[in-house]
Every structure is written in C-alpha cells, then in structure tokens.
Motif scaffolding. Structure first.
Motif, PDB file in Angstrom:
ATOM      1  N   TRP B 233       1.304  -9.641 -35.386  1.00  0.00           N
ATOM      2  CA  TRP B 233       2.127  -9.071 -36.447  1.00  0.00           C
ATOM      3  C   TRP B 233       2.198  -9.891 -37.740  1.00  0.00           C
ATOM      4  CZ3 TRP B 233       3.360  -4.890 -38.537  1.00  0.00           C
ATOM      5  CH2 TRP B 233       4.451  -4.786 -39.406  1.00  0.00           C
ATOM      6  N   PRO B 234       2.448 -11.181 -37.645  1.00  0.00           N
ATOM      7  CA  PRO B 234       2.514 -11.971 -38.885  1.00  0.00           C
ATOM      8  C   PRO B 234       1.228 -11.838 -39.703  1.00  0.00           C
ATOM      9  CG  PRO B 234       3.348 -13.240 -37.037  1.00  0.00           C
ATOM     10  CD  PRO B 234       2.739 -12.001 -36.456  1.00  0.00           C
ATOM     11  N   ALA B 235       0.109 -11.904 -39.045  1.00  0.00           N
ATOM     12  CA  ALA B 235      -1.162 -11.792 -39.753  1.00  0.00           C
ATOM     13  C   ALA B 235      -1.300 -10.427 -40.420  1.00  0.00           C
ATOM     14  CB  ALA B 235      -2.311 -12.025 -38.779  1.00  0.00           C
ATOM     15  N   LEU B 236      -0.865  -9.406 -39.710  1.00  0.00           N
ATOM     16  CA  LEU B 236      -0.957  -8.063 -40.265  1.00  0.00           C
ATOM     17  C   LEU B 236      -0.093  -7.936 -41.503  1.00  0.00           C
ATOM     18  CD1 LEU B 236      -0.777  -6.062 -36.918  1.00  0.00           C
ATOM     19  CD2 LEU B 236      -2.704  -6.086 -38.519  1.00  0.00           C
ATOM     20  N   GLN B 237       1.062  -8.538 -41.404  1.00  0.00           N
ATOM     21  CA  GLN B 237       1.983  -8.468 -42.527  1.00  0.00           C
ATOM     22  C   GLN B 237       1.439  -9.203 -43.748  1.00  0.00           C
ATOM     23  OE1 GLN B 237       5.752  -9.847 -41.047  1.00  0.00           O
ATOM     24  NE2 GLN B 237       6.842  -8.258 -42.195  1.00  0.00           N
ATOM     25  N   SER B 238       0.848 -10.348 -43.470  1.00  0.00           N
ATOM     26  CA  SER B 238       0.397 -11.172 -44.593  1.00  0.00           C
ATOM     27  C   SER B 238      -0.722 -10.510 -45.389  1.00  0.00           C
ATOM     28  CB  SER B 238      -0.056 -12.549 -44.084  1.00  0.00           C
ATOM     29  OG  SER B 238      -1.291 -12.429 -43.417  1.00  0.00           O
ATOM     30  N   VAL B 239      -1.458  -9.629 -44.760  1.00  0.00           N
ATOM     31  CA  VAL B 239      -2.498  -8.942 -45.526  1.00  0.00           C
ATOM     32  C   VAL B 239      -2.007  -7.596 -46.040  1.00  0.00           C
ATOM     33  CG1 VAL B 239      -4.393 -10.081 -44.342  1.00  0.00           C
ATOM     34  CG2 VAL B 239      -3.509  -7.904 -43.464  1.00  0.00           C
ATOM     35  N   GLY B 240      -0.752  -7.327 -45.752  1.00  0.00           N
ATOM     36  CA  GLY B 240      -0.165  -6.107 -46.298  1.00  0.00           C
ATOM     37  C   GLY B 240      -0.580  -4.805 -45.629  1.00  0.00           C
ATOM     38  N   ASP B 261       9.457  -5.922 -32.230  1.00  0.00           N
ATOM     39  CA  ASP B 261      10.309  -7.061 -31.893  1.00  0.00           C
ATOM     40  C   ASP B 261      10.625  -7.884 -33.137  1.00  0.00           C
ATOM     41  OD1 ASP B 261      10.169  -6.170 -29.339  1.00  0.00           O
ATOM     42  OD2 ASP B 261       8.904  -7.779 -28.559  1.00  0.00           O
ATOM     43  N   ALA B 262       9.741  -7.777 -34.150  1.00  0.00           N
ATOM     44  CA  ALA B 262       9.965  -8.524 -35.386  1.00  0.00           C
ATOM     45  C   ALA B 262      10.810  -7.711 -36.368  1.00  0.00           C
ATOM     46  CB  ALA B 262       8.628  -8.892 -36.023  1.00  0.00           C
ATOM     47  N   GLY B 263      11.243  -6.553 -35.889  1.00  0.00           N
ATOM     48  CA  GLY B 263      12.122  -5.757 -36.736  1.00  0.00           C
ATOM     49  C   GLY B 263      11.467  -4.641 -37.523  1.00  0.00           C
ATOM     50  N   ALA B 264      10.161  -4.513 -37.412  1.00  0.00           N
ATOM     51  CA  ALA B 264       9.478  -3.445 -38.142  1.00  0.00           C
ATOM     52  C   ALA B 264       9.750  -2.097 -37.482  1.00  0.00           C
ATOM     53  CB  ALA B 264       7.984  -3.722 -38.188  1.00  0.00           C
ATOM     54  N   LYS B 265       9.776  -1.060 -38.275  1.00  0.00           N
ATOM     55  CA  LYS B 265       9.982   0.286 -37.731  1.00  0.00           C
ATOM     56  C   LYS B 265       8.625   0.983 -37.602  1.00  0.00           C
ATOM     57  CE  LYS B 265      14.574   0.283 -37.941  1.00  0.00           C
ATOM     58  NZ  LYS B 265      15.068  -0.487 -36.783  1.00  0.00           N
ATOM     59  N   VAL B 266       8.382   1.486 -36.432  1.00  0.00           N
ATOM     60  CA  VAL B 266       7.165   2.252 -36.208  1.00  0.00           C
ATOM     61  C   VAL B 266       7.596   3.678 -35.947  1.00  0.00           C
ATOM     62  CG1 VAL B 266       5.182   2.580 -34.675  1.00  0.00           C
ATOM     63  CG2 VAL B 266       5.979   0.256 -35.204  1.00  0.00           C
ATOM     64  N   PRO B 267       7.098   4.637 -36.673  1.00  0.00           N
ATOM     65  CA  PRO B 267       5.984   4.558 -37.609  1.00  0.00           C
ATOM     66  C   PRO B 267       6.403   4.411 -39.074  1.00  0.00           C
ATOM     67  CG  PRO B 267       6.478   6.848 -37.189  1.00  0.00           C
ATOM     68  CD  PRO B 267       7.486   6.051 -36.420  1.00  0.00           C
ATOM     69  N   THR B 268       7.687   4.316 -39.352  1.00  0.00           N
ATOM     70  CA  THR B 268       8.110   4.271 -40.743  1.00  0.00           C
ATOM     71  C   THR B 268       7.437   3.163 -41.555  1.00  0.00           C
ATOM     72  OG1 THR B 268      10.261   4.789 -39.787  1.00  0.00           O
ATOM     73  CG2 THR B 268      10.167   4.509 -42.170  1.00  0.00           C
ATOM     74  N   ASP B 269       7.564   1.940 -41.036  1.00  0.00           N
ATOM     75  CA  ASP B 269       6.971   0.808 -41.755  1.00  0.00           C
ATOM     76  C   ASP B 269       5.497   0.612 -41.418  1.00  0.00           C
ATOM     77  OD1 ASP B 269       9.587   0.447 -42.435  1.00  0.00           O
ATOM     78  OD2 ASP B 269       9.924  -1.191 -41.001  1.00  0.00           O
ATOM     79  N   PHE B 270       5.173   0.989 -40.225  1.00  0.00           N
ATOM     80  CA  PHE B 270       3.836   0.670 -39.752  1.00  0.00           C
ATOM     81  C   PHE B 270       3.390   1.732 -38.742  1.00  0.00           C
ATOM     82  CE2 PHE B 270       0.698  -1.885 -37.363  1.00  0.00           C
ATOM     83  CZ  PHE B 270       0.010  -2.460 -38.424  1.00  0.00           C
ATOM     84  N   GLU B 271       2.190   2.219 -38.931  1.00  0.00           N
ATOM     85  CA  GLU B 271       1.671   3.227 -38.009  1.00  0.00           C
ATOM     86  C   GLU B 271       0.591   2.628 -37.122  1.00  0.00           C
ATOM     87  OE1 GLU B 271       1.122   7.322 -39.522  1.00  0.00           O
ATOM     88  OE2 GLU B 271       1.419   6.412 -41.489  1.00  0.00           O
ATOM     89  N   ILE B 272       0.525   3.134 -35.922  1.00  0.00           N
ATOM     90  CA  ILE B 272      -0.480   2.619 -34.985  1.00  0.00           C
ATOM     91  C   ILE B 272      -1.183   3.767 -34.277  1.00  0.00           C
ATOM     92  CG2 ILE B 272      -0.853   1.269 -32.882  1.00  0.00           C
ATOM     93  CD1 ILE B 272       1.657  -0.325 -33.579  1.00  0.00           C
ATOM     94  N   VAL B 273      -2.474   3.593 -34.157  1.00  0.00           N
ATOM     95  CA  VAL B 273      -3.282   4.559 -33.431  1.00  0.00           C
ATOM     96  C   VAL B 273      -4.136   3.771 -32.446  1.00  0.00           C
ATOM     97  CG1 VAL B 273      -5.464   5.743 -33.753  1.00  0.00           C
ATOM     98  CG2 VAL B 273      -3.456   6.525 -34.964  1.00  0.00           C
ATOM     99  N   SER B 333       3.894   7.120 -32.737  1.00  0.00           N
ATOM    100  CA  SER B 333       3.543   5.903 -33.469  1.00  0.00           C
ATOM    101  C   SER B 333       2.891   6.190 -34.825  1.00  0.00           C
ATOM    102  CB  SER B 333       2.625   5.024 -32.623  1.00  0.00           C
ATOM    103  OG  SER B 333       1.366   5.643 -32.459  1.00  0.00           O
ATOM    104  N   THR B 334       2.731   7.481 -35.129  1.00  0.00           N
ATOM    105  CA  THR B 334       2.232   7.828 -36.459  1.00  0.00           C
ATOM    106  C   THR B 334       3.171   8.871 -37.061  1.00  0.00           C
ATOM    107  OG1 THR B 334       0.803   9.538 -35.501  1.00  0.00           O
ATOM    108  CG2 THR B 334      -0.195   7.400 -35.940  1.00  0.00           C
ATOM    109  N   LYS B 335       3.131   8.949 -38.375  1.00  0.00           N
ATOM    110  CA  LYS B 335       4.025   9.885 -39.049  1.00  0.00           C
ATOM    111  C   LYS B 335       3.567  11.332 -38.847  1.00  0.00           C
ATOM    112  CE  LYS B 335       5.027   6.442 -42.607  1.00  0.00           C
ATOM    113  NZ  LYS B 335       4.597   5.951 -43.945  1.00  0.00           N
TER     114      LYS B 335
END
Lengths: 335, 335
Positions: B233-240, B261-273, B333-335
């Motif tokens: 997660w940290p790495a993903l965040q750092s590259v935006g 666990d780091a507080g991000a909202k899925v899928p609002t903040d971040f989507e995963i497939v 996990s996706t919008k």
DNA sequence: CTGTTAGCGCATTCAC
DNA sequence: GTGAATGCGCTAACAG
C-alpha cells in the motif's frame, strides 16, 4: 522403431557386467568394486538409463508410493495437511497418489480399492467418519493406514490430531469469559464423531464448568460450506445467540460475512471463534480468533508415522495415536 | 505364512479355466462365454481377488496413472485446477500422482524424472515458466504433457488456458472507464511469460487504446503471496495509483487488506480488480471484482485433452492450444 | 471361445 | 565381488 526404452540389460551389456551388478549399483548395494561401479555409472549416464519403477515394484513388492484419500483438495484445511504429507513423502522418496472422496462412503471405498490394487505401500486417510464398511475394508488389508487430522472414535486405527475436546473447551471458555451465555455451537454433520463426540463435548464441558445449561437450540448442524454459514445469521439471531464457536474456517467466514452483511457488528454484537487457523482466518476483517492447529505438521507427522509403519519400525511406546499441541489465538472477531 | 496374496493363477485354478480367460473377464474382453464368465466372476468374488495393477502395468505398459506437477496445492487457484483434473481422471479410470514443485526448477526436473520413472501415462504441468532445461526434458520424452492454466510462450506444448491478454485488457479498461488514469499493474515475477508477455501486454493495450501513457513506476513485480500484497500500500500511494489490476487472488486480497487497514476506502479511494475469481474473491469485503476463469474446467479440460493424447486420438483440428472463455465480474472492489 | 507360451524390467537368491 | 537363474503377476499374441 520408435520408443527404444533402454533397460537394465542394455546397461549391463554396454558396461560388460551382469544385470545383477547394474542392479546393485542402482540400488546402492555396497558389494560392488568401486571401479566397476564407476564404469556402470558412466554407462548409465551415457545411455540416460532410468530404472523402470513399475518393474521394480513388481520384483520388490514395494512401489514407494502412498495413497492419500482426501475429501476435497480445494478445502484449505485439507490441502494444508496434504502439503505436509507430500513434503515428508518426497523427503523419504515416496510419491503420493491423491484421490478426492468428497467424504462420500462409496467413493472412499472405491478409491481405497484402487489404491490397494495399485499396491501402494501405505495410505493416509483424511475424513471425519469411518463407516463400518470402510472399517472392515481397512481391517482386512495389511497395508498400513493412518488417519491425518481426524481420529477414529473406536480408537482402532493409528491417527494424528489435536485434542479436540480440550481445544474447543478452551475456545468456548474464552467466549464465556467475555460474558456470553448464549453461545452457538456450529459444526458440520453430527454424524461425524469429531463433531458429535469431541467438539460438542468440549463445548458442553466449558458450559457446565461455568454453570451454564446447554440449550439444544444453540447447536447448529450444517455442512462445511461457506454458503451454509452465510445464511445462518437469521437463525442465530432468532435464538438470541451472542457468540459462536464454529467447527470449520470456511464455515466461520460464512457466518462472519452473513452477520456483518446483515449489519451486525463483530465482535461488538457477536463474537466468533473458529477451529483451524487456516490462512482464511487472516484474510477476513475482522480477523478470526481461532483454535490453532499445526496443519502442515499434522500432515507431516502423519506421513512420518506412516513411513515407520511401512518399515515396521518400532513406533515409540507403541502409541497408536499422536496428539499434537493445539493453541488458541485471539484476533478481532472476539472481544 | 502371512500375506497370501491371491493371484490370477489362483482364480484360474479354482474356476478351472486358464489364466488367460480370467484375464479376459477381468478386462471385459467380450470373447468369453457368459457361463464361464459367470463362473470366473464368482470365484473372483469368493476369493476376493484384486488384480495387481503393478504387474498389469509392467505387462501392458500402461499404468493408468498420470502425474500432476503443481506449484503448491495449498494455493486455491491450483487446487481448483487439480480438482477438475482428478474428477475427470477418475472418470476415465486414471489416478493422479500429485507432486508439489514450489515453482522451483530443480524440483520440477526432479519430479518430472521420478514421474517418468514411474511410467505415468501422461503428465499435467502447472507452472508459469518453462525453463530451457525443463523444455529439453519434456521434448525428450514420448509421454504426453499438457500445461494446465498456463501457457508456453514458445507455443511448443499443448495447453489449456484463457486469453490472458484480452482478459486483462478488459479488466483494465473497466478501471479506465471509471476515470482512473494511474492504474497499477501488480503481478508475480516478470520472469514468467504469463506476466511479462501476456498480462502486461493486456494492460498496455488498454492504456494505449485510451491514450494513456504507460508509466513503468506503476508496474509492481512481487511474488504471489498474500503478505506481499499487504505491504504494498505505501508504495502504491507514493506513486499516486488510484486503482490496480492484480494478477493473483491471494495477492489481491493482500492489497485490499493493506489498503483498508491503512484507512483507504475501497472502491471510493482505490479500486481493485483481480484475476482468478477463486472463492477468495467472495470471502472478503468488499468482494473483489475479477476476471473470471473456469478454474475447475481448465483442469477438467486439460485432463480430457491428455486422455486423448494418451489414446492417440485425433485432437480435433489438431489444436495444441485450447482457449477457454473468460469473463469479467464486477463486484464491490470497483465502482 | 479358450488355453499355451512368452515376455514386461527388475530384484534376488544362490553359486562361484 | 560378480554372474546365472528365477520369478514377481499379468497381458498379449498365437494357436486351436
């Protein structure tokens, strides 16, 4: 003239020795002069000779393969055991024939038969119920059999497992200590001794030691599927359960999701404890508190046990049953 | 005088026929008079005769067992394939020797060798990388081999799989349609063609078709473990990154949990497939959107394919590669 | 329709 | 140390 399989005889001819000698070097028999051993080894390498294990099996009456009867490889609990089994097996130069039984008696009998027909040197059986017919068949064979991750309530066969009664008692006690007095017992079929005779006993022990009466309404019998757990929430609610001990991890995840999807807060409104500490327990949120079992080790020890039986080694103290230590880990699904 | 194994010869004597005849009835050869067949069958039953598969194998050069090389049974993706394989295998009276390789070349080679020594009639290989040495060994054997759930980038061997390029393109396109333009590509080792040559290609196709430049910073190479995903997660965040395509379900669950666990909202903040639609995808919250693959079927079809090769049947159209249909399922996990 | 005869490839006595 | 001879239990021609 296509597949010219090369045999021990070809090697013998090329190396100018008898096949007996080739057989000796292949089998590491020390009674071979280093020089001729070297010579033979060279030819073997040059011809890319590979001993035919089938012929070997026929001649020696040993196949160096063991049969593994598993309800379903797709279930992490069992596949974890299987992994332990395979690792130890290959450590001892055995291979495993893996056969899914779906915990179905007919398939189990059928598989047992073909395994024996294939002359496996031993069998590891996973399954929570030994039917009479199965017992009869196992009795009849001279091939060693050990039960992995389960036990024989008649204590007739060798097996490797944890102490289910004590483990469940401890888990349920934790729930009781949190103030719960309506604790559901959710397990697979009660026709399986592991559920009816051991886990349920542990559950009852915990209750009685704490002066709580056992309410049959709180005992839920299902299959082991995720879905069965998922749809259980309404029933749990209707009997007023505030916590549950669950006999299988997938099932527990089902219960967890069923509850949370319906708006319940875990562990605030409802606590859950599960049984196998498979990877699943840490993949869900909250993570599941669980009885811990050394799954891989149970498989590994079972296989090790089997090798001893196959070699007719004295199994220390002649114990038929090996009880591995269990533990209990608290995670987010309990207070 | 202990284990008096009874042989075809005993049956012949008791039934007062020749062993050839016994062999015929055992093998269902029609050229036996019903009366004598009945007689033989009776004796077989009475003596509880069970044909020795090893002897049979030696004489017929067929063992009715196939080898299955699997990276790790404990991984649901592979165990799902294995289940399909076993079911079809037993349907065709085959047994499977299951061997874990940990995707390690040495083990793969070693296992391949003992499998061949055991005279398996065919081999199903699961693994995402065919090393040169392995390729050489497979080339050398006349034993049929099929790759299940993966493919050979050199297109030399038979295989059963989905179209990874298209599947990933579709999944990533969905992410793009939701407005994401910084989409991470998270996969296992890029040394595996399935990742570097196919999945990555699909990812790039989707980007280029939508006029998005491919940023190497967004390509993450890991192993397939849950933990690797969890710490990403940290790495993903750092590259935006605002979304990710993940090449493995366990890995994806790791990414999901790491983010949440780091507080991000899925899928609002971040989507995963994710890629395999194994049971895991529905056990987590939110459920994972995924490329769908018919896992069980891939295994089943692979085994069916293998039976054809073992029987030297004409494989229709002589296709070496069987491409099964994939799909795409949108979940939480996706919008 | 059924019996006879050979191996399959190797381990294993038993001699030398 | 090494070789020759048997046989493991069964299938597969080949006769009849």
């Amino acid at each position: 003239m296509e597949k010219q399989t090369i045999t021990i005889y070809d090697v013998a001819r090329e190396a100018d020795v008898s096949m007996a000698t080739v057989s000796r070097v292949v089998n590491g028999n020390p009674n071979v002069k280093p020089a001729t051993r070297k010579k033979v080894l060279e030819v073997i390498d040059r011809l890319d000779y590979r001993p035919n294990a089938v012929a070997r099996g026929l001649a020696s009456k040993k196949t160096t393969t063991v049969g593994v009867i598993i309800p379903d490889v797709t279930n992490v609990y069992f596949s974890s055991l299987a992994r332990g089994i395979d690792d130890v097996a290959s450590m001892y130069k055995y291979n495993i024939i893996l056969a899914n039984s779906d915990a179905n008696e007919q398939k189990e009998l059928q598989v047992l038969n073909t395994l024996l027909a294939k002359q496996v040197d031993g069998i590891i059986f996973m399954g929570n119920k030994i039917t009479d017919e199965l017992r009869k068949q196992i009795d009849k064979t001279k091939t060693p059999v050990v039960l992995a991750g389960s036990l024989d309530d008649k204590e007739e066969f060798e097996s490797v497992h944890i102490n289910y009664v004590d483990a469940v008692e401890e888990a349920v006690s934790d729930l009781i200590n949190h103030g719960n007095d309506k604790i559901a017992f959710i397990s697979g079929p009660l026709s399986e001794p592991i559920n009816s005779k051991y886990r349920l006993q542990g559950y009852k022990n915990a209750l009685s030691k704490n002066g709580i009466a056992c309410d049959e309404e709180l005992v839920f019998e299902t299959d082991y599927s995720y879905h069965s757990g998922e749809i259980l929430w309404p029933a749990l609610q209707s009997v007023g359960a505030t916590a549950a001990y669950v006999g299988d991890d997938e099932l527990a995840v089902g219960v967890l999701n069923g509850a949370q999807d319906a708006g319940a807060k875990v562990p605030t409104d409802f606590e859950i404890v599960t049984s196998n500490n498979s990877k699943l327990t840490e993949l869900v949120r909250p993570k599941l508190s669980s009885i811990t079992q050394p799954l891989y080790d149970i498989g590994a020890v079972s296989m090790r046990f089997l090798t001893k039986m196959m070699n007719k080694e004295e199994t220390s103290a002649d114990e038929k049953t090996i009880e591995l230590p269990y533990g209990y880990i608290k995670r987010g699904s309990t207070k």
